[in-house]
Design a protein around this motif. Structure first.
Motif, PDB file in Angstrom:
ATOM      1  N   TYR A   1       4.855  86.448  -6.007  1.00  0.00           N
ATOM      2  CA  TYR A   1       5.376  87.805  -6.134  1.00  0.00           C
ATOM      3  C   TYR A   1       6.217  87.931  -7.406  1.00  0.00           C
ATOM      4  O   TYR A   1       6.075  88.891  -8.169  1.00  0.00           O
ATOM      5  CB  TYR A   1       6.218  88.169  -4.902  1.00  0.00           C
ATOM      6  N   GLY A   2       7.089  86.941  -7.634  1.00  0.00           N
ATOM      7  CA  GLY A   2       7.932  86.967  -8.829  1.00  0.00           C
ATOM      8  C   GLY A   2       7.110  86.975 -10.107  1.00  0.00           C
ATOM      9  O   GLY A   2       7.411  87.708 -11.054  1.00  0.00           O
ATOM     10  N   MET A   3       6.051  86.175 -10.136  1.00  0.00           N
ATOM     11  CA  MET A   3       5.200  86.145 -11.331  1.00  0.00           C
ATOM     12  C   MET A   3       4.440  87.455 -11.506  1.00  0.00           C
ATOM     13  O   MET A   3       4.244  87.925 -12.628  1.00  0.00           O
ATOM     14  CB  MET A   3       4.211  84.980 -11.233  1.00  0.00           C
ATOM     15  N   SER A   4       4.022  88.071 -10.390  1.00  0.00           N
ATOM     16  CA  SER A   4       3.304  89.345 -10.507  1.00  0.00           C
ATOM     17  C   SER A   4       4.218  90.417 -11.096  1.00  0.00           C
ATOM     18  O   SER A   4       3.787  91.234 -11.914  1.00  0.00           O
ATOM     19  CB  SER A   4       2.767  89.786  -9.142  1.00  0.00           C
ATOM     20  N   LYS A   5       5.492  90.404 -10.706  1.00  0.00           N
ATOM     21  CA  LYS A   5       6.424  91.403 -11.215  1.00  0.00           C
ATOM     22  C   LYS A   5       6.898  91.069 -12.635  1.00  0.00           C
ATOM     23  O   LYS A   5       7.151  91.970 -13.438  1.00  0.00           O
ATOM     24  CB  LYS A   5       7.618  91.529 -10.261  1.00  0.00           C
ATOM     25  N   LEU A   6       7.018  89.787 -12.956  1.00  0.00           N
ATOM     26  CA  LEU A   6       7.319  89.394 -14.338  1.00  0.00           C
ATOM     27  C   LEU A   6       6.222  89.936 -15.264  1.00  0.00           C
ATOM     28  O   LEU A   6       6.503  90.477 -16.338  1.00  0.00           O
ATOM     29  CB  LEU A   6       7.417  87.876 -14.441  1.00  0.00           C
ATOM     30  N   ALA A   7       4.975  89.799 -14.825  1.00  0.00           N
ATOM     31  CA  ALA A   7       3.852  90.275 -15.632  1.00  0.00           C
ATOM     32  C   ALA A   7       3.861  91.795 -15.752  1.00  0.00           C
ATOM     33  O   ALA A   7       3.507  92.347 -16.807  1.00  0.00           O
ATOM     34  CB  ALA A   7       2.532  89.792 -15.030  1.00  0.00           C
TER      35      ALA A   7
END
Length: 276
Positions: free
Chosen positions: A202-208
């Motif tokens: 989830y964190g990586m999806s939002k970072l992107a």
């Protein structure tokens, strides 16, 4: 500060807006006096119709509220929504990308099996939908995009080398997609930590999503493109365990959507521009 004069015929589209933060974003945009049309783009059409009826009771009669089907992550649904909005309005003035998904903490689905669905909806789906709606936004008046992200998307969750890649001033959308694809491959191979990635899908999806915001801001100079963190809100996604009311969280998206002379390519949190 809000725009001084409402502009007749302005259109705001809010995805994932039949409940929670998205519902209050739609409500607050409708109450701002800056939009004649509010469109809720939602997966569940029955809930969307109920939300439309609820909003109509709270908004002035001159604000027209409607809904349209959207299954984020399904490119056919994205295309059909773009066609619907083209036929209905001919343009979009504000797009708020609020729709997203997250696996609950107690979900037994293994981490590697959560990776692709999370990226496909939150990042790839948001990107494809936005790209399909850009032609309508380019026709808008004082056009804006607000991507609802999260503090979970903080840059510091990845290694310094990865941070430099995501924060590069010349990052392209193609390069960003390649980075996300690389993260996905490394998760599936069980080597993502040693490759400098976060341990949060989830964190990586939002970072992107935050990185994509900055790319669009550079690429689309006629559109203000920003993102925000609503905060830890009491919603179904957090199992109602948040610390902030969703109506208060919504204000972090409404601010860049309505303020006079907004910046572009910025991350809003706690009702102001914040560091990523």
């Amino acid at each position: 500060m809000l725009l001084i004069t409402p502009l007749e015929g302005r259109v705001a589209v809010v995805t994932g807006s039949n409940k929670g933060i998205g519902y209050f974003i739609a409500l607050q945009l409708g109450l701002s006096g800056l939009f004649q049309h509010i469109c809720l783009a939602c997966r569940d059409l029955q809930l969307a119709q109920e939300a439309v009826a609820s909003l109509k009771q709270q908004l002035p009669p001159e604000v027209q509220v409607s809904s349209a089907p959207l299954l984020l992550g399904d490119t056919t649904s994205h295309h059909e929504l773009a066609q619907t909005l083209e036929e209905r309005y001919g343009k979009i003035d504000v797009l708020v990308n609020n729709a997203a998904m997250a696996f609950k903490q107690a979900d037994p689905t293994p981490f590697l099996e959560q990776c692709s669905p999370t990226l496909n909806v939150n990042f790839r789906g948001t990107c494809d939908l936005t790209e399909q709606l850009l032609p309508l936004l380019r026709k808008g008046t004082d056009a804006r995009i607000v991507n609802v992200a999260s503090m979970s998307g903080r840059l510091g969750q990845v290694s310094p080398e990865r941070q430099a890649q995501f924060a590069a001033d010349d990052l392209t959308m193609e390069q960003l997609h390649a980075l996300v694809d690389e993260f996905e491959r490394d998760v599936l191979a069980g080597r993502h930590r040693e490759k400098g990635w976060s341990n949060s899908n989830y964190g990586m999806s939002k970072l992107a999503v935050i990185a994509a915001t900055k790319v669009w801001a550079r690429r689309e100079p006629s559109i203000n493109v920003n993102c925000c963190c609503p905060g830890y809100c009491k919603t179904d996604m957090t199992s109602q365990k948040g610390l902030r009311d969703p109506a208060d969280g919504a204000k972090n998206a409404v601010l860049p959507a309505t303020m006079e002379h907004p910046p572009t390519g910025e991350f809003f949190s706690d009702y102001g521009v914040a560091s990523w």
